[in-house]
Design a protein around this motif. Structure first.
Motif, PDB file in Angstrom:
ATOM      1  N   GLN A  43       0.829  -1.205   0.000  1.00  0.00           N
ATOM      2  CA  GLN A  43       0.000   0.000   0.000  1.00  0.00           C
ATOM      3  C   GLN A  43       0.861   1.251   0.000  1.00  0.00           C
ATOM      4  N   ARG A  44       1.885   1.268   0.850  1.00  0.00           N
ATOM      5  CA  ARG A  44       2.765   2.449   0.905  1.00  0.00           C
ATOM      6  C   ARG A  44       3.564   2.592  -0.391  1.00  0.00           C
ATOM      7  N   ALA A  45       4.032   1.470  -0.925  1.00  0.00           N
ATOM      8  CA  ALA A  45       4.816   1.523  -2.166  1.00  0.00           C
ATOM      9  C   ALA A  45       3.974   2.054  -3.313  1.00  0.00           C
ATOM     10  N   TYR A  46       2.741   1.568  -3.430  1.00  0.00           N
ATOM     11  CA  TYR A  46       1.839   2.035  -4.496  1.00  0.00           C
ATOM     12  C   TYR A  46       1.581   3.534  -4.362  1.00  0.00           C
ATOM     13  N   SER A  47       1.365   3.974  -3.133  1.00  0.00           N
ATOM     14  CA  SER A  47       1.163   5.407  -2.890  1.00  0.00           C
ATOM     15  C   SER A  47       2.399   6.214  -3.281  1.00  0.00           C
ATOM     16  N   ASP A  48       3.577   5.701  -2.923  1.00  0.00           N
ATOM     17  CA  ASP A  48       4.815   6.413  -3.263  1.00  0.00           C
ATOM     18  C   ASP A  48       5.054   6.450  -4.767  1.00  0.00           C
ATOM     19  N   TRP A  49       4.742   5.352  -5.464  1.00  0.00           N
ATOM     20  CA  TRP A  49       4.903   5.361  -6.924  1.00  0.00           C
ATOM     21  C   TRP A  49       3.966   6.387  -7.562  1.00  0.00           C
ATOM     22  N   GLN A  50       2.761   6.524  -7.021  1.00  0.00           N
ATOM     23  CA  GLN A  50       1.839   7.524  -7.535  1.00  0.00           C
ATOM     24  C   GLN A  50       2.355   8.941  -7.325  1.00  0.00           C
ATOM     25  N   LYS A  51       3.196   9.116  -6.317  1.00  0.00           N
ATOM     26  CA  LYS A  51       3.783  10.430  -6.037  1.00  0.00           C
ATOM     27  C   LYS A  51       5.097  10.649  -6.777  1.00  0.00           C
ATOM     28  N   LEU A  52       5.589   9.619  -7.480  1.00  0.00           N
ATOM     29  CA  LEU A  52       6.920   9.601  -8.102  1.00  0.00           C
ATOM     30  C   LEU A  52       8.022   9.653  -7.047  1.00  0.00           C
ATOM     31  N   ASN A  53       7.685   9.251  -5.819  1.00  0.00           N
ATOM     32  CA  ASN A  53       8.638   9.177  -4.719  1.00  0.00           C
ATOM     33  C   ASN A  53       9.258   7.776  -4.750  1.00  0.00           C
ATOM     34  N   VAL A  54      10.157   7.568  -5.707  1.00  0.00           N
ATOM     35  CA  VAL A  54      10.484   6.207  -6.131  1.00  0.00           C
ATOM     36  C   VAL A  54      11.480   5.493  -5.222  1.00  0.00           C
ATOM     37  N   GLN A  55      12.396   6.208  -4.578  1.00  0.00           N
ATOM     38  CA  GLN A  55      13.394   5.504  -3.766  1.00  0.00           C
ATOM     39  C   GLN A  55      12.755   4.816  -2.558  1.00  0.00           C
ATOM     40  N   PRO A  56      11.886   5.500  -1.798  1.00  0.00           N
ATOM     41  CA  PRO A  56      11.181   4.778  -0.721  1.00  0.00           C
ATOM     42  C   PRO A  56      10.331   3.629  -1.265  1.00  0.00           C
ATOM     43  N   ALA A  57       9.714   3.835  -2.432  1.00  0.00           N
ATOM     44  CA  ALA A  57       8.893   2.771  -3.029  1.00  0.00           C
ATOM     45  C   ALA A  57       9.747   1.554  -3.352  1.00  0.00           C
ATOM     46  N   ARG A  58      10.926   1.772  -3.908  1.00  0.00           N
ATOM     47  CA  ARG A  58      11.800   0.653  -4.253  1.00  0.00           C
ATOM     48  C   ARG A  58      12.279  -0.081  -3.008  1.00  0.00           C
ATOM     49  N   ARG A  59      12.561   0.669  -1.942  1.00  0.00           N
ATOM     50  CA  ARG A  59      12.992   0.018  -0.704  1.00  0.00           C
ATOM     51  C   ARG A  59      11.864  -0.841  -0.122  1.00  0.00           C
ATOM     52  N   LEU A 272       4.759  24.416 -10.282  1.00  0.00           N
ATOM     53  CA  LEU A 272       6.103  23.840 -10.409  1.00  0.00           C
ATOM     54  C   LEU A 272       7.042  24.379  -9.334  1.00  0.00           C
ATOM     55  N   ALA A 273       6.871  25.640  -8.982  1.00  0.00           N
ATOM     56  CA  ALA A 273       7.719  26.213  -7.931  1.00  0.00           C
ATOM     57  C   ALA A 273       7.462  25.532  -6.583  1.00  0.00           C
ATOM     58  N   ALA A 274       6.225  25.070  -6.368  1.00  0.00           N
ATOM     59  CA  ALA A 274       5.855  24.442  -5.096  1.00  0.00           C
ATOM     60  C   ALA A 274       6.029  22.930  -5.108  1.00  0.00           C
ATOM     61  N   ARG A 275       6.525  22.369  -6.197  1.00  0.00           N
ATOM     62  CA  ARG A 275       6.616  20.907  -6.299  1.00  0.00           C
ATOM     63  C   ARG A 275       7.633  20.353  -5.304  1.00  0.00           C
ATOM     64  N   PRO A 276       7.414  19.137  -4.817  1.00  0.00           N
ATOM     65  CA  PRO A 276       8.404  18.521  -3.933  1.00  0.00           C
ATOM     66  C   PRO A 276       9.660  18.148  -4.723  1.00  0.00           C
ATOM     67  N   VAL A 277      10.801  18.294  -4.109  1.00  0.00           N
ATOM     68  CA  VAL A 277      12.070  17.989  -4.767  1.00  0.00           C
ATOM     69  C   VAL A 277      12.922  17.123  -3.850  1.00  0.00           C
ATOM     70  N   GLY A 278      13.959  16.544  -4.426  1.00  0.00           N
ATOM     71  CA  GLY A 278      14.874  15.733  -3.636  1.00  0.00           C
ATOM     72  C   GLY A 278      15.293  14.484  -4.381  1.00  0.00           C
ATOM     73  N   ALA A 279      16.311  13.828  -3.858  1.00  0.00           N
ATOM     74  CA  ALA A 279      16.880  12.656  -4.523  1.00  0.00           C
ATOM     75  C   ALA A 279      15.936  11.467  -4.528  1.00  0.00           C
ATOM     76  N   ASP A 280      14.932  11.474  -3.650  1.00  0.00           N
ATOM     77  CA  ASP A 280      14.001  10.342  -3.611  1.00  0.00           C
ATOM     78  C   ASP A 280      13.040  10.331  -4.792  1.00  0.00           C
TER      79      ASP A 280
END
Length: 503
Positions: A43-59, A272-280
């Protein structure tokens, strides 16, 4: 008690049979449940993939046991779709394209007593249909859509209360419903039936499901933006969706592209200015392309050029290359650096491919420029066009105010001049002022089948639809469809068809 004792043998025999039946049912139900298990990690991985928050999803996915869990297969497939659509990488697509058949085979082996079995198969087919369209595999993509539709219809009949079905089935019903009347025989022949209203009702139903709610909301808004007419109320709903999902990069990105498409460059820039950023987060080079576009519309040519070059450095795909070099040409051409600009326009003719409309438009401009050159007034029209497209109407009016139609010698330029003024007034919520300019653009465009005629017809259809003049609106939507072989035909036709069906 006496009766119990006297019947004990029969009771015991019946009991044994009953216990056996219960055990069989128990293990069957348990097996069915184990075939499709939404673990907390999935459930958490699917949610993270939907957010493009891919590193936590892969873990999270790495900690999930590799098994025949159909939900694991579904989430893995969703991850592949997201990665391929964002990267646009042909080599990556070639490496993983065989996964579709392997995953479908695995899902077919799981229990068909679960509503997830057909739904997951349909989702896998739709995931790959989107990917194949991105990489120019249209025929295969169409067959995937047809098979997904049949799976979803069957699932709805067997499990009418299973809400996830309505997310994808609703989307397909809207797409089917936007097909014009003279092509409905094709959809009927293929067994595809549905209406826009039906699809919207199904998307609303899907939003009741906690797992699918955000995705269904987003699809509904994208349908309104790209197929129907995006209203001010839709814009407010989009703003609320972004506000409720501050860590969702995909929603910020799609909100920006939606507002940009609807001529609200300043709102797109804010998202775009308010978008989340980071290596994840999954890298998205296309964001630099969009930022370059918006700054170009604002007349900030240096900033636009920086973002466009960054896009070209990081991007691995073949789409939007012509578009990026064309916009780099504009950044230099509009400040009269013609020699440097020309070198960028030469690249338009040698790179990329002609799949997306932006690349087709760039190629057409380059072909005309190198064969006929440019006229003295073309730069003024281009500045007005860019500002108008971005919703910067004060600047757009300032560019055109010193001119009249008589100032232009070419018919195409006269048509564009009128179309730009019409769109500027339309953006400023001045429909009565827009109407005569848009009508004039049509009359100047019809002989040469210029794209300004098609787009002006579409916009007049919207204006008269808003005025509740359905007959006049219908005539203009039909006129938009009659223009052939212009670079915006796909998007104009889709919107005109959807508008006609809604009438």
């Amino acid at each position: 008690m006496i009766q119990f004792i006297s019947d004990r043998r029969g009771f015991t025999s019946v009991s044994i049979r009953l216990i056996c039946i219960i055990r069989v049912l128990f293990f069957t139900l348990t097996a069915n449940a184990q075939d499709f298990v939404w673990t907390p990690g999935l459930q958490r991985a699917y949610s993270d993939w939907q957010k493009l928050n891919v590193q936590p999803a892969r873990r999270l996915m790495a900690n999930e046991p590799s098994s025949t869990n159909g939900i694991r297969i579904f989430v893995d497939d969703f991850a592949d779709m997201v990665t391929l659509l964002v990267s646009d990488d042909d080599k990556a697509f070639a490496k993983v394209k065989n996964r579709e058949d392997a995953r479908l085979d695995a899902l077919r082996k799981l229990s068909d007593q679960s509503p997830w079995q057909r739904f997951a198969q349909a989702e896998v087919r739709l995931h790959w249909a989107f990917v194949k369209l991105k990489f120019g595999k249209e025929v295969s993509a169409c067959w995937d859509v047809i098979r997904a539709y049949r799976l979803l219809v069957d699932n709805q009949k067997r499990f009418p209360d299973f809400l996830p079905t309505y997310k994808s089935l609703g989307t397909l019903h809207i797409l089917i419903g936007s097909v014009p009347e003279n092509y409905t025989w094709v959809t009927n022949l293929l067994g595809l039936q549905g209406t826009i209203r039906q699809g919207q009702q199904e998307l609303a139903k899907a939003q009741q499901d906690p797992l699918m709610r955000t995705e269904a909301q987003l699809i509904d808004l994208l349908v309104r933006a790209y197929i129907l007419k995006f209203t001010d109320a839709d814009g407010r709903n989009l703003q609320e969706l972004v506000r409720n999902n501050p860590d969702n990069l995909l929603i910020h990105f799609l909100a920006a592209t939606t507002e940009q498409k609807n001529g609200h460059g300043a709102k797109a820039l804010a998202y775009l200015a308010a978008r989340p950023v980071g290596a994840d987060y999954l890298p998205m080079p296309i964001i630099d392309n969009i930022l370059g576009d918006i700054y170009l519309q604002q007349g900030q040519y240096g900033r636009a050029s920086d973002h466009l070059r960054q896009f070209l450095r990081m991007y691995k795909g073949q789409n939007f290359l012509k578009d990026a070099y064309y916009k780099l040409f504009l950044c230099h051409w509009l400040v009269n650096q013609d020699d440097q600009a020309r070198s960028y326009l030469q690249k338009v003719t040698t790179v990329g491919q002609l799949v997306v409309e932006a690349d087709k438009a760039a190629q057409k401009f380059a072909d005309v420029y190198f064969s006929k050159g440019s006229s003295p007034n073309q730069k003024t029209l281009m500045r007005a066009r860019l500002a108008s497209d971005g919703g910067f109407t004060d600047s757009a009016l300032a560019y055109l105010r010193p001119y009249s139609e008589a100032r232009f010698t070419l018919t195409a330029e006269k048509a564009e001049y009128n179309y730009r003024l019409g769109r500027i007034h339309q953006h400023r919520n001045e429909p009565e002022a827009a109407i005569p300019y848009l009508k004039r653009a049509i009359s100047l465009s019809e002989a040469g089948q210029l794209s300004f005629g098609a787009t002006a017809s579409l916009q007049l259809g919207y204006i008269y639809q808003q005025k509740n003049d359905r007959d006049t609106a219908r005539s203009y939507f039909q006129k938009a469809l009659r223009y052939k072989n212009h670079e915006y035909k796909n998007s104009v036709d889709n919107k005109a068809r959807a508008a006609l069906n809604s009438l």
